[in-house]
Write a protein that holds these residues in place. Structure first.
Motif, short mmCIF file in Angstrom:
data_model
loop_
_atom_site.label_atom_id
_atom_site.label_comp_id
_atom_site.label_asym_id
_atom_site.label_seq_id
_atom_site.Cartn_x
_atom_site.Cartn_y
_atom_site.Cartn_z
N SER A 334 46.49 38.92 46.70
CA SER A 334 45.10 38.63 46.33
C SER A 334 44.47 39.91 45.82
CB SER A 334 44.30 38.09 47.52
OG SER A 334 43.81 39.13 48.32
N PRO A 335 43.47 39.80 44.94
CA PRO A 335 42.78 40.99 44.45
C PRO A 335 42.11 41.80 45.56
CG PRO A 335 42.28 39.09 43.06
CD PRO A 335 43.00 38.57 44.26
N GLU A 338 44.64 44.00 47.13
CA GLU A 338 44.91 45.13 46.24
C GLU A 338 43.80 46.17 46.29
OE1 GLU A 338 47.53 46.12 43.77
OE2 GLU A 338 48.33 45.12 45.56
N LEU A 361 41.78 46.33 38.53
CA LEU A 361 41.17 45.13 39.12
C LEU A 361 39.82 44.78 38.51
CD1 LEU A 361 41.88 45.97 42.89
CD2 LEU A 361 43.08 44.28 41.49
N THR A 363 38.84 43.67 35.73
CA THR A 363 38.74 42.44 34.95
C THR A 363 39.13 41.19 35.75
OG1 THR A 363 41.01 42.77 34.13
CG2 THR A 363 39.20 43.66 32.80
N GLU A 364 39.45 41.36 37.04
CA GLU A 364 39.82 40.22 37.87
C GLU A 364 38.63 39.28 38.05
OE1 GLU A 364 42.40 38.93 39.34
OE2 GLU A 364 43.95 40.45 38.99
N ARG A 365 38.82 38.03 37.66
CA ARG A 365 37.72 37.06 37.79
C ARG A 365 37.32 36.85 39.24
NH1 ARG A 365 38.72 31.65 34.55
NH2 ARG A 365 36.62 31.35 35.38
N ALA A 366 38.31 36.90 40.15
CA ALA A 366 38.02 36.67 41.57
C ALA A 366 37.12 37.74 42.16
CB ALA A 366 39.33 36.59 42.36
N LEU A 367 37.08 38.92 41.55
CA LEU A 367 36.25 40.01 42.05
C LEU A 367 34.95 40.18 41.28
CD1 LEU A 367 38.93 42.76 42.83
CD2 LEU A 367 37.87 41.11 44.39
N LYS A 368 34.71 39.30 40.32
CA LYS A 368 33.46 39.37 39.58
C LYS A 368 32.30 39.13 40.54
CE LYS A 368 31.00 37.46 35.59
NZ LYS A 368 31.01 36.42 34.52
#
Length: 422
Positions: A334-335, A338, A361, A363-368
């Motif tokens: 998972s982001p 990481e 990370l 650009t990770e959508r899950a971390l937006k």
């Protein structure tokens, strides 16, 4: 005993015994919502009678017996399971004079299985996460709708609707109140563990509001985890989760300053850590390790143990922690994992290495919209002397968080970065 005193006793007994009563009733009536309604009827009767008659010698047995009588009456009125009801009615009549014997029969033979069935039902994957959380706290924790709403900072009607919809879904989907089959156990247990840890995390790091922590939620999650460990002693991930929560909970007193402000892990006074909880956590981790390969919760507990075993922040085995995060990223990618690995890598091998991971990370959508991504990047930039960029990241983090204590922390770090930059 005054009416107020009696009501306090009733409330305390209900908090302790409600899960057992509801679980036993659910086995009888095969409906979680109906079981809770009948249990609530028994509670109302206790509130009416105990101020007049006094608290029974065994209040848990009294509640169970009263609730089962109500269940039998209700089932008779509905003409359901007539033969079974006659048998249960005769059995109950023969036991009417001995509440203690009734409790022994109900709890000694069935209570473990009943509570476990109820927990797996409340956390059934057919329910959305919010429904599982609310229903578990209601049925297994004995919390009122108001208490759940206050804990999660949502309107009381919203919580009420979540509980109502969860019960209706279980009925509509004809979810049986039973243990999952061996083939289903892995996924179903994961759902239970997820709910318990979500409850703990909301108490440990509140997502919104004015408080950094809500210890009552941590305590409730720990109670549920320990109950689960007692009922499923051969499941390593159950012990792994308990270990993780105990080690994290050991830091509670050190996580806030005199005015309730957050104190970050590396800045905490380790003398304030609860050494009993640390020992219990390490023992639970050892049990998990002895039962097989560590899963995601066991690995997170092993990471937390690196902090717990270090006398000071400088003594932390960051290389071991980075290696454990690499394994965790393989087992449960998972982001967020990481991002945490980036912190450990930055501490073990230098901020440049950590920043490389974080930049991958962005650009990770899950971390937006995830404030800790900006906060971690800001911390690494401070260590690299890139203070203007660090200030921007801390300000970005402050704008993203919904927790007021956390916002103040990020803004203070932004100010410190500005001051350090001259």
């Amino acid at each position: 005993m005054t009416v107020v005193d009696a009501h306090r006793v009733v409330e305390a007994v209900w908090r302790i015994e409600s899960a057992r009563v509801i679980a036993g009733l659910a086995r009888m009536v095969h409906d979680v919502g109906l079981a809770e309604e009948i249990a609530q009827d028994a509670l109302v009767i206790a509130l009416e009678q105990w101020p007049r008659t006094g608290v029974p010698d065994n209040p848990g047995a009294w509640l169970m017996l009263t609730a089962k009588h109500r269940a039998i009456d209700m089932l008779r009125r509905r003409n359901r399971y007539e033969r079974k009801l006659e048998e249960v009615g005769r059995d109950m009549e023969s036991r009417r004079e001995s509440a203690e014997a009734e409790l022994d029969d109900t709890l000694d033979d069935h209570i473990g299985d009943d509570v476990l069935r109820l927990l797996f039902t409340a956390c059934h994957p057919v329910l959305p996460t919010e429904g599982r959380l609310a229903l578990t706290l209601r049925l297994l924790g004995g919390l009122t709708t108001e208490e759940i709403a206050r804990a999660f900072l949502v309107p009381e009607p919203t919580v009420g609707q979540r509980i109502f919809r969860a019960k209706r879904t279980l009925t509509d989907k004809r979810v049986r109140i039973e243990m999952p089959t061996p083939a289903e156990l892995g996924d179903r247990l994961s759902s239970v563990l997820e709910v318990v840890y979500l409850i703990f995390n909301e108490g440990y790091s509140a997502t919104a509001g004015d408080d950094w922590m809500r210890p009552s939620l941590c305590e409730e999650a720990l109670r549920l985890g320990r109950v689960l460990a007692g009922l499923m002693p051969e499941e390593p991930e159950v012990h792994g989760l308990v270990a993780l929560m105990e080690i994290q909970a050991s830091r509670t007193r050190a996580r806030t300053g005199p005015d309730g402000e957050p104190v970050l892990l590396l800045d905490q006074d380790r003398g304030l850590w609860d050494r009993l909880l640390v020992r219990r956590g390490l023992d639970s981790l050892a049990r998990a390790e002895g039962l097989g390969t560590l899963g995601p919760y066991g690995l997170q507990a092993a990471i937390a143990a690196c902090h717990a075993r270090a006398p000071s922040a400088g003594d932390t085995d960051w290389e071991r922690m980075a290696a454990l995060y690499r394994v965790l990223a393989h087992v449960a990618p998972s982001p967020v994992v990481e991002l945490n690995r980036a912190v450990a890598v930055g501490m073990a091998y230098g901020p440049e290495r950590g920043l490389e991971i974080v930049d991958g990370l962005v650009t990770e959508r899950a971390l937006k919209g995830y404030p800790l991504l900006a906060a971690v990047r800001g911390d690494l930039l401070v260590k690299l002397g890139r203070l203007d960029e660090a200030r921007e990241e801390f300000e970005r983090a402050a704008g993203l968080t919904r927790n007021e204590r956390e916002r103040a922390l990020f803004l203070a770090r932004a100010t410190a970065a500005t001051a350090a930059g001259g």
